[in-house]
Design an enzyme around this catalytic site. Structure first.
Site, mmCIF file in Angstrom:
data_model
loop_
_atom_site.group_PDB
_atom_site.id
_atom_site.type_symbol
_atom_site.label_atom_id
_atom_site.label_comp_id
_atom_site.label_asym_id
_atom_site.label_seq_id
_atom_site.Cartn_x
_atom_site.Cartn_y
_atom_site.Cartn_z
ATOM 1 C CG ASN A 9 -1.394 -1.627 -4.168
ATOM 2 O OD1 ASN A 9 -2.175 -0.705 -4.413
ATOM 3 N ND2 ASN A 9 -1.393 -2.293 -3.034
ATOM 4 C CB CYS A 56 -0.909 0.042 1.218
ATOM 5 S SG CYS A 56 -1.978 1.493 1.183
ATOM 6 N N GLY A 109 -4.583 -3.317 -13.067
ATOM 7 C CA GLY A 109 -3.900 -2.058 -13.359
ATOM 8 C C GLY A 109 -4.434 -1.542 -14.672
HETATM 9 C C1 LIG Z 1 -9.894 4.057 -4.152
HETATM 10 C C2 LIG Z 1 -8.927 2.906 -4.148
HETATM 11 C C3 LIG Z 1 -8.726 2.165 -2.995
HETATM 12 C C4 LIG Z 1 -7.838 1.097 -2.985
HETATM 13 N N1 LIG Z 1 -7.681 0.364 -1.839
HETATM 14 C C5 LIG Z 1 -6.870 -0.732 -1.834
HETATM 15 C C6 LIG Z 1 -6.757 -1.554 -0.694
HETATM 16 O O1 LIG Z 1 -7.415 -1.360 0.332
HETATM 17 N N2 LIG Z 1 -5.915 -2.621 -0.768
HETATM 18 C C7 LIG Z 1 -5.193 -2.931 -1.902
HETATM 19 O O2 LIG Z 1 -4.459 -3.925 -1.910
HETATM 20 N N3 LIG Z 1 -5.295 -2.154 -3.014
HETATM 21 C C8 LIG Z 1 -6.114 -1.078 -2.997
HETATM 22 N N4 LIG Z 1 -6.232 -0.313 -4.137
HETATM 23 C C9 LIG Z 1 -5.457 -0.680 -5.346
HETATM 24 C C10 LIG Z 1 -6.296 -1.529 -6.300
HETATM 25 O O3 LIG Z 1 -6.687 -2.751 -5.690
HETATM 26 C C11 LIG Z 1 -5.521 -1.841 -7.600
HETATM 27 O O4 LIG Z 1 -4.358 -2.566 -7.279
HETATM 28 C C12 LIG Z 1 -5.105 -0.590 -8.364
HETATM 29 O O5 LIG Z 1 -6.104 0.411 -8.276
HETATM 30 C C13 LIG Z 1 -4.802 -0.869 -9.840
HETATM 31 O O6 LIG Z 1 -5.945 -1.282 -10.542
HETATM 32 P P1 LIG Z 1 -6.855 -0.252 -11.424
HETATM 33 O O7 LIG Z 1 -5.920 0.590 -12.224
HETATM 34 O O8 LIG Z 1 -7.738 -1.126 -12.237
HETATM 35 O O9 LIG Z 1 -7.624 0.569 -10.419
HETATM 36 C C14 LIG Z 1 -7.120 0.770 -4.160
HETATM 37 C C15 LIG Z 1 -7.311 1.514 -5.329
HETATM 38 C C16 LIG Z 1 -8.203 2.572 -5.346
HETATM 39 C C17 LIG Z 1 -8.401 3.335 -6.614
#
Ligand SMILES: Cc1cc2nc3c(=O)[nH]c(=O)nc-3n(C[C@H](O)[C@H](O)[C@H](O)COP(=O)(O)O)c2cc1C
Length: 284
Positions: free
Chosen positions: A165, A110, A215
């Site tokens: 992440n 994170c 991602g």
């Molecule tokens: C608002 C928000 C909250 C997130 N909270 C977490 C979390 O609690 N734990 C985690 O492992 N990743 C968290 N992520 C990361 C996502 O799980 C993911 O790895 C990342 O957004 C990439 O995917 P995307 O581009 O499709 O959003 C969060 C992402 C966003 C946008």
């Protein structure tokens, strides 16, 4: 190829109709104690993607287990619990308290918490002792050699990888002040996709472990690209904020993308990518 949500991007209890489109629901990261998360503003839209600095806001393990998990089971969708912490024992205690779920995702990456964590491999090793449930290690592509981290967590007993992440990033407003109260946050959305595809590819080569790729995935074609790079499953994150119908749409698009690519299943795309016939010829 299963379609999951990315942790933190869907509240299944608030939007059960979205969760029911998924092959498995992944919870927001749960920490041992409740966390309010970072001060607002904690979300910023940019021309390149979304920034968030939620800071792992969650009800804490005790309330999650007593109040949230039973209601999640009622949805009838397999549940993965994302576990976070600030030392290896935090993670291990949460792992040993979990039963009756499909898998545990260890959030080892994170960008929105400052507390130092033990090394990824160390955390996986103690969690391996604490549970027999499948353990997915969620890694960051910010590490200079993510494949090396992947090899280390595989050796420590991880059953799979979740990649990637968000990446730490900053956005400024018109007065040139940081938009997020925390100053920086995690960048997500389409800008992440090329970085994620590379991470999936090198970690697949390094470990051969099952990989949940994520991602910037917005379409079925995106999902097929992740499969081509070695992802077994995919997770939808930021796209869910704009399109709650994305899981069903992406599943239908994935089937059409397979037909276009001349493969029967997304898994076949991996071997297609390796075949010499499909190698690109670079013009001289
Ligand atoms: C608002 C928000 C909250 C997130 N909270 C977490 C979390 O609690 N734990 C985690 O492992 N990743 C968290 N992520 C990361 C996502 O799980 C993911 O790895 C990342 O957004 C990439 O995917 P995307 O581009 O499709 O959003 C969060 C992402 C966003 C946008």
């Amino acid at each position: 190829m299963r379609i999951l949500n990315a942790s933190g991007c869907l509240d299944a209890l608030a939007a059960p109709e979205v969760a029911k489109q998924l092959d498995a629901f992944v919870t927001k990261t749960v920490t041992p104690l409740p966390r309010e998360g970072s001060a607002p503003p904690r979300i910023a839209e940019t021309a390149h993607g979304m920034l968030n600095a939620i800071g792992l806001a969650n009800p804490g393990r005790e309330r999650f287990l007593a109040e949230h998990l039973p209601r999640l089971h009622d949805l009838g969708v397999p549940v993965w619990v994302s576990v976070g912490g600030f030392c290896a024992d935090d993670y291990a205690e949460s792992c040993s308290s979990l039963a009756g779920i499909e898998a545990i995702e260890l959030n080892l990456s994170c960008p929105n918490v400052d507390e130092a964590a033990d090394s990824a491999a160390e955390i996986v090793a103690v969690c391996r002792q604490a549970t027999e449930l499948p353990l997915y290690a969620k890694l960051s592509a910010a590490h200079p050699d993510v494949a090396e981290v992947a090899r280390a967590v595989a050796a420590a007993g991880a059953d799979g990888l979740s990649l990637i992440n968000t990446l730490r990033a900053t956005a400024l407003d018109r007065k040139l002040r940081p938009v997020l109260a925390r100053g920086s946050g995690g960048l997500s959305g389409p800008a992440l996709k090329p970085v994620a595809l590379h991470a999936v590819s090198v970690c697949h080569e390094a470990t051969g472990l099952p990989i949940v790729g994520m991602g910037g995935i917005q379409t079925g074609q995106d999902a097929l690209e992740f499969a081509t790079c070695g992802a077994t499953d995919v997770a939808l994150g930021t796209v869910l904020f704009a399109d709650p119908g994305a899981p069903a749409r992406a599943r239908a698009e994935l089937a059409a993308a397979c037909v276009d690519a001349g493969v029967v299943t997304p898994e076949d795309a991996r071997s297609l990518a390796k075949s010499p016939e499909t190698e690109r010829k670079v013009p001289a």
